[in-house]
Design a protein around this motif. Structure first.
Motif, PDB file in Angstrom:
ATOM      1  N   GLU A 372       0.768  -1.082  -0.022  1.00 46.19           N
ATOM      2  CA  GLU A 372      -0.087   0.178   0.103  1.00 46.19           C
ATOM      3  C   GLU A 372       0.645   1.108  -0.008  1.00 46.19           C
ATOM      4  O   GLU A 372       1.828   1.176   0.675  1.00 46.19           O
ATOM      5  CB  GLU A 372      -1.153   0.140   1.147  1.00 46.19           C
ATOM      6  CG  GLU A 372      -1.837  -1.100   1.248  1.00 46.19           C
ATOM      7  CD  GLU A 372      -3.380  -0.658   2.513  1.00 46.19           C
ATOM      8  OE1 GLU A 372      -2.357   0.077   3.489  1.00 46.19           O
ATOM      9  OE2 GLU A 372      -4.027  -1.328   2.195  1.00 46.19           O
ATOM     10  N   ARG A 374       0.108   4.387   0.758  1.00 46.42           N
ATOM     11  CA  ARG A 374      -0.607   5.463   1.972  1.00 46.42           C
ATOM     12  C   ARG A 374       0.895   4.362   2.928  1.00 46.42           C
ATOM     13  O   ARG A 374       0.690   5.408   3.639  1.00 46.42           O
ATOM     14  CB  ARG A 374      -1.835   4.591   2.392  1.00 46.42           C
ATOM     15  CG  ARG A 374      -2.292   5.266   4.195  1.00 46.42           C
ATOM     16  CD  ARG A 374      -3.517   5.055   4.216  1.00 46.42           C
ATOM     17  NE  ARG A 374      -3.765   3.598   4.188  1.00 46.42           N
ATOM     18  CZ  ARG A 374      -5.531   2.745   4.695  1.00 46.42           C
ATOM     19  NH1 ARG A 374      -6.140   3.527   4.252  1.00 46.42           N
ATOM     20  NH2 ARG A 374      -5.036   0.935   4.601  1.00 46.42           N
ATOM     21  N   ARG A 502      -4.067   7.549   0.384  1.00 46.01           N
ATOM     22  CA  ARG A 502      -5.467   7.017  -0.312  1.00 46.01           C
ATOM     23  C   ARG A 502      -5.692   7.244  -1.777  1.00 46.01           C
ATOM     24  O   ARG A 502      -5.611   6.464  -2.761  1.00 46.01           O
ATOM     25  CB  ARG A 502      -7.114   7.214   0.435  1.00 46.01           C
ATOM     26  CG  ARG A 502      -6.525   6.448   1.619  1.00 46.01           C
ATOM     27  CD  ARG A 502      -7.688   6.651   2.359  1.00 46.01           C
ATOM     28  NE  ARG A 502      -8.825   5.925   3.591  1.00 46.01           N
ATOM     29  CZ  ARG A 502      -8.962   6.147   4.509  1.00 46.01           C
ATOM     30  NH1 ARG A 502     -10.790   7.070   3.897  1.00 46.01           N
ATOM     31  NH2 ARG A 502      -9.253   5.426   5.608  1.00 46.01           N
ATOM     32  N   ASP A 505      -2.954   4.854  -3.801  1.00 51.00           N
ATOM     33  CA  ASP A 505      -3.490   4.286  -3.821  1.00 51.00           C
ATOM     34  C   ASP A 505      -4.512   4.131  -4.558  1.00 51.00           C
ATOM     35  O   ASP A 505      -4.062   2.800  -5.362  1.00 51.00           O
ATOM     36  CB  ASP A 505      -3.648   3.346  -2.357  1.00 51.00           C
ATOM     37  CG  ASP A 505      -2.811   2.740  -1.730  1.00 51.00           C
ATOM     38  OD1 ASP A 505      -1.311   2.495  -2.074  1.00 51.00           O
ATOM     39  OD2 ASP A 505      -3.040   2.701  -0.055  1.00 51.00           O
ATOM     40  N   ARG A 506      -5.443   4.506  -5.040  1.00 44.56           N
ATOM     41  CA  ARG A 506      -6.588   4.739  -6.165  1.00 44.56           C
ATOM     42  C   ARG A 506      -5.435   5.078  -7.663  1.00 44.56           C
ATOM     43  O   ARG A 506      -6.070   4.241  -8.397  1.00 44.56           O
ATOM     44  CB  ARG A 506      -7.157   5.495  -5.977  1.00 44.56           C
ATOM     45  CG  ARG A 506      -8.233   5.786  -4.821  1.00 44.56           C
ATOM     46  CD  ARG A 506      -9.767   6.784  -5.010  1.00 44.56           C
ATOM     47  NE  ARG A 506      -9.045   8.090  -4.526  1.00 44.56           N
ATOM     48  CZ  ARG A 506      -8.660   8.967  -3.287  1.00 44.56           C
ATOM     49  NH1 ARG A 506      -8.753   7.899  -2.681  1.00 44.56           N
ATOM     50  NH2 ARG A 506      -8.447   9.930  -3.955  1.00 44.56           N
TER      51      ARG A 506
END
Length: 517
Positions: A372, A374, A502, A505-506
């Motif tokens: 991740e 994040r 986030r 990650d998107r």
């Protein structure tokens, strides 16, 4: 071959503008306009002061030319790699070029940069000194061209020698220490220059003579000596300038040749490679933490900052020194809390605003592991906090002791920690919004407007915090206000890391594209 490299430099300029589109063209044109304007303004000053035909006027001209020369010499030390769209000598190693051909071509390419043209225009102001005869004006023109070549050649030689020093561990440590000392020395010199000039009126003649024998002053003083009828003095100073250019080119050639031969590493390092030791990927100080993506990223970032990346190590050395100097200039007229908050902004800015910048294209392998982003973003920012909090603790306590502000030390510590937290919040946003590879000179130059914008956002948040501080002081004790705002800053940092992590990650492709550009 030198002309081929010269044309390659021009092609790189054109390619950089094409990649950046209309904004790149506007930035390019603006850079040239500002350079020419600055050069003409400096040349006008040179002509005006030399026309006075006095020791004081000559001293100011020589001080100006020395300052220009020092800016060329110190820039590659304090800001490594500056010189966007330049030819990387490492890219030329696969071609059958001699070191002399490389140096000559790179030097010619450097002379068409806006900074070189501005330097020439400043020095060429001597041509328009009142009362000069024709031959003296010709000599002044040639000395101006010599001064520009001197600045460019010495700057490129320093850049190459500094890169060679950074290639070995011991040389890197010495170079980083020297760059930090030079940074502080330059700042203090600027701070005290007004007082020095005020006290130099009575010694203008002596200062002029001393400066005229140094390489930059010698090149600038050639026309002055011809104006005063001292052809022998002008010839000696021309020899000094030419000899300095020759030494710079020789050092530059040696550094390029040494890099090609692969002799940058030390024998001690080769001996160590024959006797490898087991190394822990996680620093010992972090062994008590639970294994996680954030811990791995934190360990990686700490190694970038202090071991693996010379540019990162230099950053964490120079910015604290600049921050301390800023604090010294502010402590006399402001409370300890304000001085330490401003110091924390300077100290933290470089370490948090582009945390992916040292990964480069290697970030692609990290993304392919499925980790991740994040957690990686949080780990890298926590790595910055891991050295910023202890550093600011030492700085605040030292300032309190030296300036007899022990009564304010607790509140100042909380204010500095809160500022670091705010900078981490800004760093999470800027690292996700504007990541770039710091290994690319073109990237560093092209990102300057955005970097100033990020600094503006950080200062705006600090101003908001200061207003909240002043408002809360009307109803709460100062220590309680400091604790409340520290908690708010930490919450802001946590929310920023979560939100922009986030976002990464998107859309991880955006990060990969930005670092590969």
């Amino acid at each position: 071959m030198a002309l081929v490299l010269f044309r390659l430099r021009l092609a790189l300029h054109h390619g950089a503008r094409a990649r950046r589109g209309a904004a790149g063209t506007a930035w390019f044109v603006l850079g040239w306009v500002l350079a020419v304007a600055a050069g003409l303004a400096g040349g006008t000053l040179v002509a005006a002061f030399e026309s006075q035909d006095s020791a004081g006027g000559d001293m100011i001209v020589l001080l100006l030319m020395t300052a220009v020369f020092l800016s060329w010499v110190l820039t590659p030390v304090l800001i490594p790699g500056v010189g966007g769209d330049a030819i990387d000598p490492a890219n030329l190693e696969q071609f059958p070029l001699s070191r002399g051909e490389q140096v000559t071509g790179l030097l010619l390419g450097g002379l068409v940069a806006p900074t070189a043209v501005a330097t020439f225009l400043v020095a060429a102001g001597a041509v328009f000194t009142a009362g000069l005869d024709g031959p003296t004006r010709v000599v002044s023109f040639l000395s101006a061209a010599m001064f520009a070549v001197l600045c460019v050649s010495v700057s490129y030689a320093v850049r190459a020698l500094f890169a060679a020093a950074l290639a070995s561990r011991r040389g890197r440590d010495i170079a980083i220490l020297a760059s930090g000392i030079l940074a502080v020395g330059l700042f203090l010199l600027v701070e005290t220059s007004t007082d020095v000039l005020r006290s130099a009126d009575s010694a203008a003649g002596a200062i002029r003579d001393v400066l005229s024998w140094a390489p930059p002053g010698a090149a600038a003083a050639i026309g002055m000596e011809m104006r005063d009828g001292d052809a022998a003095g002008a010839a000696i100073r021309a020899v000094i300038a030419v000899a300095t250019i020759a030494l710079a080119l020789a050092g530059w050639t040696w550094a390029l040749g040494r890099h090609v031969r692969g002799q940058s590493g030390s024998s001690r390092r080769r001996r160590a490679e024959r006797h490898p030791q087991t190394l822990s990927l996680v620093p010992r100080a972090l062994h008590g933490m639970r294994s996680s993506t954030a811990l791995a990223a934190m360990s990686q970032q700490l190694r970038y900052l202090f071991f693996r990346s010379p540019r990162a190590a230099q950053l964490v050395t120079i910015t604290p020194l600049f921050g301390i100097v800023v604090g010294v200039t502010q402590i006399g007229s402001n409370p300890l809390t304000v001085a330490m908050a401003l110091t924390a902004v300077i100290v933290a800015f470089g370490g948090v605003t582009n945390v992916f910048g040292y990964d480069g294209t290697a970030i692609e392998a990290t993304v392919q592991t499925g980790a991740e982003l994040r957690g990686i973003l949080a780990g890298k920012l926590l790595a910055a906090a891991a050295y910023l909090v202890p550093l600011m603790t030492v700085v605040v306590v030292a300032f309190a002791l030296v300036f007899d502000r022990l009564a304010d030390v607790f509140v100042a510590l909380l204010a500095s920690y809160g500022t670091v937290a705010v900078m981490i919040a800004v760093g999470a946003w800027s690292s996700a919004w504007n990541p770039f590879d710091v290994g690319s000179a073109a990237n560093r130059i092209g990102q300057l407007p955005r970097v100033f914008g990020i600094l503006g956002v950080a200062l705006a948040l600090i101003v908001v915090g200061a207003v909240a501080w002043a408002a809360l002081l009307t109803v709460l004790p100062e220590s309680v206000v400091a604790l409340v705002l520290l908690a708010a800053a930490v919450a802001l940092a946590a929310a920023s890391m979560r939100l922009f992590g986030r976002r990464l990650d998107r859309d991880p492709a955006r990060l990969l594209d930005a670092l590969a550009a």
